[in-house]
Design a protein around this motif. Sequence first.
Motif, mmCIF file in Angstrom:
data_model
loop_
_atom_site.group_PDB
_atom_site.id
_atom_site.type_symbol
_atom_site.label_atom_id
_atom_site.label_comp_id
_atom_site.label_asym_id
_atom_site.label_seq_id
_atom_site.Cartn_x
_atom_site.Cartn_y
_atom_site.Cartn_z
ATOM 1 N N HIS A 56 86.447 -17.596 1.771
ATOM 2 C CA HIS A 56 86.323 -17.176 3.171
ATOM 3 C C HIS A 56 87.353 -17.905 4.043
ATOM 4 O O HIS A 56 88.056 -17.280 4.840
ATOM 5 C CB HIS A 56 84.901 -17.423 3.663
ATOM 6 N N ARG A 57 87.466 -19.213 3.882
ATOM 7 C CA ARG A 57 88.450 -19.988 4.659
ATOM 8 C C ARG A 57 89.875 -19.512 4.362
ATOM 9 O O ARG A 57 90.688 -19.351 5.272
ATOM 10 C CB ARG A 57 88.311 -21.486 4.360
ATOM 11 N N HIS A 58 90.163 -19.269 3.091
ATOM 12 C CA HIS A 58 91.497 -18.799 2.704
ATOM 13 C C HIS A 58 91.802 -17.449 3.351
ATOM 14 O O HIS A 58 92.883 -17.246 3.908
ATOM 15 C CB HIS A 58 91.608 -18.705 1.181
ATOM 16 N N LEU A 59 90.864 -16.528 3.296
ATOM 17 C CA LEU A 59 91.091 -15.194 3.864
ATOM 18 C C LEU A 59 91.238 -15.243 5.371
ATOM 19 O O LEU A 59 92.008 -14.467 5.951
ATOM 20 C CB LEU A 59 89.976 -14.235 3.444
ATOM 21 N N ARG A 60 90.545 -16.165 6.016
ATOM 22 C CA ARG A 60 90.713 -16.344 7.457
ATOM 23 C C ARG A 60 92.153 -16.757 7.761
ATOM 24 O O ARG A 60 92.770 -16.237 8.694
ATOM 25 C CB ARG A 60 89.714 -17.391 7.952
ATOM 26 N N GLU A 61 92.717 -17.646 6.957
ATOM 27 C CA GLU A 61 94.116 -18.072 7.134
ATOM 28 C C GLU A 61 95.084 -16.929 6.826
ATOM 29 O O GLU A 61 96.094 -16.763 7.517
ATOM 30 C CB GLU A 61 94.424 -19.289 6.264
ATOM 31 N N VAL A 62 94.791 -16.152 5.809
ATOM 32 C CA VAL A 62 95.623 -14.985 5.469
ATOM 33 C C VAL A 62 95.681 -14.046 6.666
ATOM 34 O O VAL A 62 96.752 -13.577 7.064
ATOM 35 C CB VAL A 62 95.078 -14.257 4.222
ATOM 36 N N TYR A 166 80.715 -9.270 3.333
ATOM 37 C CA TYR A 166 80.472 -10.710 3.399
ATOM 38 C C TYR A 166 81.075 -11.258 4.691
ATOM 39 O O TYR A 166 80.455 -12.049 5.376
ATOM 40 C CB TYR A 166 81.073 -11.403 2.176
ATOM 41 N N ALA A 167 82.319 -10.815 4.994
ATOM 42 C CA ALA A 167 82.986 -11.241 6.229
ATOM 43 C C ALA A 167 84.123 -10.280 6.544
ATOM 44 O O ALA A 167 84.716 -9.692 5.641
ATOM 45 C CB ALA A 167 83.538 -12.660 6.085
ATOM 46 N N GLU A 168 84.387 -10.125 7.838
ATOM 47 C CA GLU A 168 85.528 -9.327 8.291
ATOM 48 C C GLU A 168 86.556 -10.265 8.897
ATOM 49 O O GLU A 168 86.197 -11.279 9.501
ATOM 50 C CB GLU A 168 85.066 -8.282 9.304
ATOM 51 N N TYR A 169 87.824 -9.894 8.740
ATOM 52 C CA TYR A 169 88.926 -10.740 9.184
ATOM 53 C C TYR A 169 89.863 -9.918 10.056
ATOM 54 O O TYR A 169 90.336 -8.856 9.635
ATOM 55 C CB TYR A 169 89.697 -11.300 7.990
ATOM 56 N N ALA A 173 94.366 -13.004 14.601
ATOM 57 C CA ALA A 173 93.346 -13.263 15.608
ATOM 58 C C ALA A 173 92.649 -14.573 15.314
ATOM 59 O O ALA A 173 92.556 -15.005 14.160
ATOM 60 C CB ALA A 173 92.321 -12.129 15.618
ATOM 61 N N ASP A 174 92.165 -15.209 16.332
ATOM 62 C CA ASP A 174 91.379 -16.434 16.165
ATOM 63 C C ASP A 174 89.914 -16.068 16.016
ATOM 64 O O ASP A 174 89.463 -15.034 16.488
ATOM 65 C CB ASP A 174 91.536 -17.342 17.387
ATOM 66 N N ASP A 175 89.177 -16.947 15.353
ATOM 67 C CA ASP A 175 87.724 -16.715 15.193
ATOM 68 C C ASP A 175 86.987 -16.945 16.488
ATOM 69 O O ASP A 175 87.248 -17.750 17.266
ATOM 70 C CB ASP A 175 87.148 -17.649 14.133
#
Length: 175
Positions: A56-62, A166-169, A173-175
């Motif tokens: 999840h953290r990796h995909l947020r950075e991607v 599970y999560a959308e990215y 964009a910032d969280d």
Amino acid sequence: MDRTTIGVRIDIPEPWGGELTAARLAAGDTVAETVPAHVTLLAPTEVAAADLPEIHRHLREVARAQRPFTVHLRGTGTFRPVTQVVFVAVAAGISECEQLHEAVLAAGAIRALARFPYHPHVTVAHDVPAAQLDATFAELAGYEATFPVGGFTLFEHDRDGRWRPYAEYLLAADD
């Protein structure tokens, strides 16, 4: 070790997503009942359930590193005779999809074994009789759609065989 199966995809927005999902159902491909039309960034891949927060953290950075882009779908293609698949082709947005795919795979916890080189597309018939593959190929030959891509989704395969978000990215964009 507790394992789970994940996937990452760009969903096709409405009205095109519904049209392509309906076409897949009309072809007799029952996967469309649980998996809406999409461009795959990571095919179903087994990972350690404990690695989901890291992924999840990796995909947020991607997502933060990629700008929104436009996808243009046009016409049909097939992977036959290698696999029994008919798809709607990605005519523009290919390099952006490829970049996202490569970035997703860079997660240390994801050890995907690709059977084939990555080729962004939208599957509209898979493992159905040849006549249905041919009909779908012909029916969607003139298909065309253009839409903005502003993000992607991580999905997890649940115990009932359905893909659950599970999560959308959001891209850039910032969280």
